[in-house]
Write a protein that holds these residues in place. Structure first.
Motif, PDB file in Angstrom:
ATOM      1  N   ALA A  56      50.447 -17.387  22.607  1.00 13.25           N
ATOM      2  CA  ALA A  56      50.435 -18.848  22.713  1.00 13.25           C
ATOM      3  C   ALA A  56      51.834 -19.404  22.449  1.00 13.25           C
ATOM      4  O   ALA A  56      52.301 -20.285  23.178  1.00 13.25           O
ATOM      5  CB  ALA A  56      49.429 -19.443  21.728  1.00 13.25           C
ATOM      6  N   ASN A  57      52.508 -18.878  21.435  1.00 12.85           N
ATOM      7  CA  ASN A  57      53.862 -19.333  21.119  1.00 12.85           C
ATOM      8  C   ASN A  57      54.827 -19.016  22.254  1.00 12.85           C
ATOM      9  O   ASN A  57      55.669 -19.839  22.607  1.00 12.85           O
ATOM     10  CB  ASN A  57      54.355 -18.706  19.814  1.00 12.85           C
ATOM     11  CG  ASN A  57      53.670 -19.288  18.603  1.00 12.85           C
ATOM     12  OD1 ASN A  57      53.193 -20.416  18.625  1.00 12.85           O
ATOM     13  ND2 ASN A  57      53.596 -18.518  17.540  1.00 12.85           N
ATOM     14  N   HIS A  59      54.193 -18.871  25.336  1.00 13.21           N
ATOM     15  CA  HIS A  59      53.909 -19.739  26.480  1.00 13.21           C
ATOM     16  C   HIS A  59      54.007 -21.223  26.127  1.00 13.21           C
ATOM     17  O   HIS A  59      53.658 -22.074  26.952  1.00 13.21           O
ATOM     18  CB  HIS A  59      52.534 -19.418  27.059  1.00 13.21           C
ATOM     19  CG  HIS A  59      52.462 -18.060  27.677  1.00 13.21           C
ATOM     20  ND1 HIS A  59      53.006 -17.765  28.908  1.00 13.21           N
ATOM     21  CD2 HIS A  59      51.947 -16.897  27.215  1.00 13.21           C
ATOM     22  CE1 HIS A  59      52.819 -16.490  29.185  1.00 13.21           C
ATOM     23  NE2 HIS A  59      52.177 -15.934  28.163  1.00 13.21           N
ATOM     24  N   GLY A  60      54.440 -21.517  24.912  1.00  5.81           N
ATOM     25  CA  GLY A  60      54.616 -22.907  24.510  1.00  5.81           C
ATOM     26  C   GLY A  60      53.327 -23.682  24.346  1.00  5.81           C
ATOM     27  O   GLY A  60      53.317 -24.905  24.483  1.00  5.81           O
ATOM     28  N   LEU A  61      52.237 -22.979  24.043  1.00  2.00           N
ATOM     29  CA  LEU A  61      50.950 -23.657  23.852  1.00  2.00           C
ATOM     30  C   LEU A  61      50.856 -24.206  22.439  1.00  2.00           C
ATOM     31  O   LEU A  61      51.358 -23.603  21.496  1.00  2.00           O
ATOM     32  CB  LEU A  61      49.798 -22.690  24.131  1.00  2.00           C
ATOM     33  CG  LEU A  61      49.749 -22.121  25.547  1.00  2.00           C
ATOM     34  CD1 LEU A  61      48.596 -21.140  25.679  1.00  2.00           C
ATOM     35  CD2 LEU A  61      49.640 -23.231  26.567  1.00  2.00           C
ATOM     36  N   PRO A  62      50.177 -25.339  22.274  1.00  2.00           N
ATOM     37  CA  PRO A  62      50.104 -25.999  20.974  1.00  2.00           C
ATOM     38  C   PRO A  62      49.028 -25.411  20.048  1.00  2.00           C
ATOM     39  O   PRO A  62      48.173 -26.118  19.541  1.00  2.00           O
ATOM     40  CB  PRO A  62      49.790 -27.444  21.345  1.00  2.00           C
ATOM     41  CG  PRO A  62      48.929 -27.312  22.556  1.00  2.00           C
ATOM     42  CD  PRO A  62      49.510 -26.143  23.311  1.00  2.00           C
ATOM     43  N   LEU A  63      49.081 -24.096  19.853  1.00  2.00           N
ATOM     44  CA  LEU A  63      48.097 -23.451  18.990  1.00  2.00           C
ATOM     45  C   LEU A  63      48.564 -23.541  17.546  1.00  2.00           C
ATOM     46  O   LEU A  63      49.592 -22.976  17.180  1.00  2.00           O
ATOM     47  CB  LEU A  63      47.905 -21.988  19.396  1.00  2.00           C
ATOM     48  CG  LEU A  63      46.819 -21.235  18.628  1.00  2.00           C
ATOM     49  CD1 LEU A  63      45.444 -21.841  18.915  1.00  2.00           C
ATOM     50  CD2 LEU A  63      46.827 -19.769  18.985  1.00  2.00           C
ATOM     51  N   LEU A  64      47.814 -24.267  16.750  1.00  2.00           N
ATOM     52  CA  LEU A  64      48.138 -24.454  15.345  1.00  2.00           C
ATOM     53  C   LEU A  64      47.858 -23.183  14.553  1.00  2.00           C
ATOM     54  O   LEU A  64      48.546 -22.865  13.596  1.00  2.00           O
ATOM     55  CB  LEU A  64      47.310 -25.622  14.801  1.00  2.00           C
ATOM     56  CG  LEU A  64      47.600 -26.132  13.409  1.00  2.00           C
ATOM     57  CD1 LEU A  64      49.051 -26.548  13.271  1.00  2.00           C
ATOM     58  CD2 LEU A  64      46.694 -27.296  13.085  1.00  2.00           C
ATOM     59  N   GLY A  65      46.843 -22.440  14.966  1.00  2.00           N
ATOM     60  CA  GLY A  65      46.490 -21.206  14.280  1.00  2.00           C
ATOM     61  C   GLY A  65      45.091 -20.773  14.660  1.00  2.00           C
ATOM     62  O   GLY A  65      44.530 -21.234  15.648  1.00  2.00           O
ATOM     63  N   TYR A  66      44.549 -19.880  13.839  1.00  2.00           N
ATOM     64  CA  TYR A  66      43.207 -19.373  14.098  1.00  2.00           C
ATOM     65  C   TYR A  66      42.439 -19.268  12.795  1.00  2.00           C
ATOM     66  O   TYR A  66      43.029 -19.218  11.712  1.00  2.00           O
ATOM     67  CB  TYR A  66      43.256 -18.014  14.799  1.00  2.00           C
ATOM     68  CG  TYR A  66      43.963 -16.951  13.988  1.00  2.00           C
ATOM     69  CD1 TYR A  66      43.304 -16.252  12.994  1.00  2.00           C
ATOM     70  CD2 TYR A  66      45.295 -16.648  14.217  1.00  2.00           C
ATOM     71  CE1 TYR A  66      43.949 -15.293  12.233  1.00  2.00           C
ATOM     72  CE2 TYR A  66      45.954 -15.697  13.475  1.00  2.00           C
ATOM     73  CZ  TYR A  66      45.274 -15.013  12.484  1.00  2.00           C
ATOM     74  OH  TYR A  66      45.914 -14.067  11.738  1.00  2.00           O
ATOM     75  N   LEU A  67      41.130 -19.237  12.922  1.00  2.00           N
ATOM     76  CA  LEU A  67      40.233 -19.062  11.786  1.00  2.00           C
ATOM     77  C   LEU A  67      39.263 -17.944  12.120  1.00  2.00           C
ATOM     78  O   LEU A  67      38.767 -17.863  13.241  1.00  2.00           O
ATOM     79  CB  LEU A  67      39.453 -20.349  11.508  1.00  2.00           C
ATOM     80  CG  LEU A  67      40.305 -21.550  11.106  1.00  2.00           C
ATOM     81  CD1 LEU A  67      39.483 -22.824  11.174  1.00  2.00           C
ATOM     82  CD2 LEU A  67      40.874 -21.348   9.719  1.00  2.00           C
ATOM     83  N   ILE A  68      39.025 -17.087  11.163  1.00  2.00           N
ATOM     84  CA  ILE A  68      38.100 -15.972  11.347  1.00  2.00           C
ATOM     85  C   ILE A  68      36.714 -16.407  10.904  1.00  2.00           C
ATOM     86  O   ILE A  68      36.550 -17.044   9.865  1.00  2.00           O
ATOM     87  CB  ILE A  68      38.585 -14.740  10.558  1.00  2.00           C
ATOM     88  CG1 ILE A  68      39.939 -14.290  11.115  1.00  2.00           C
ATOM     89  CG2 ILE A  68      37.566 -13.616  10.628  1.00  2.00           C
ATOM     90  CD1 ILE A  68      40.592 -13.174  10.333  1.00  2.00           C
ATOM     91  N   LYS A  69      35.716 -16.077  11.735  1.00  2.00           N
ATOM     92  CA  LYS A  69      34.320 -16.388  11.386  1.00  2.00           C
ATOM     93  C   LYS A  69      33.861 -15.489  10.257  1.00  2.00           C
ATOM     94  O   LYS A  69      34.271 -14.338  10.204  1.00  2.00           O
ATOM     95  CB  LYS A  69      33.412 -16.167  12.599  1.00  2.00           C
ATOM     96  CG  LYS A  69      33.608 -17.137  13.715  1.00  2.00           C
ATOM     97  CD  LYS A  69      32.629 -16.756  14.815  1.00  2.00           C
ATOM     98  CE  LYS A  69      32.796 -17.599  16.038  1.00  2.00           C
ATOM     99  NZ  LYS A  69      31.888 -17.175  17.106  1.00  2.00           N
TER     100      LYS A  69
END
Length: 85
Positions: A56-57, A59-69
């Motif tokens: 994501a970084n 490709h310049g996508l605005p991904l703030l982060g992730y959360l695991i279920k």
């Protein structure tokens, strides 16, 4: 082509969706001006999610982060404090 009049502040979506992956949804929504930032939610491993974050970084996508279920409220709050909203 759909575009947002005013983008949503944050898109929270699962990485494993029925018709496309979450990162593809982030890309689509971002390019159409529908979101400002996104958070992925998944049961993938942290290594797999780190790879997605790196992609994501790149490709310049605005991904703030992730959360695991399962979602931990404290981790969600922490990611929100990182946002520029």
């Amino acid at each position: 082509m759909l575009e947002a009049v005013k983008p949503f502040d944050i898109l929270l979506c699962d990485q494993c969706l029925p018709d496309l992956c979450g990162l593809d949804l982030v890309k689509l929504a971002s390019h159409r001006g529908m979101i400002r930032q996104a958070i992925l939610l998944s049961s993938l491993t942290s290594t797999e999610l780190e790879d997605l974050k790196r992609m994501a970084n790149e490709h310049g996508l605005p991904l703030l982060g992730y959360l695991i279920k399962p979602l931990q409220q404290s981790e969600f709050r922490h990611l929100l404090t990182l946002s520029d909203l």
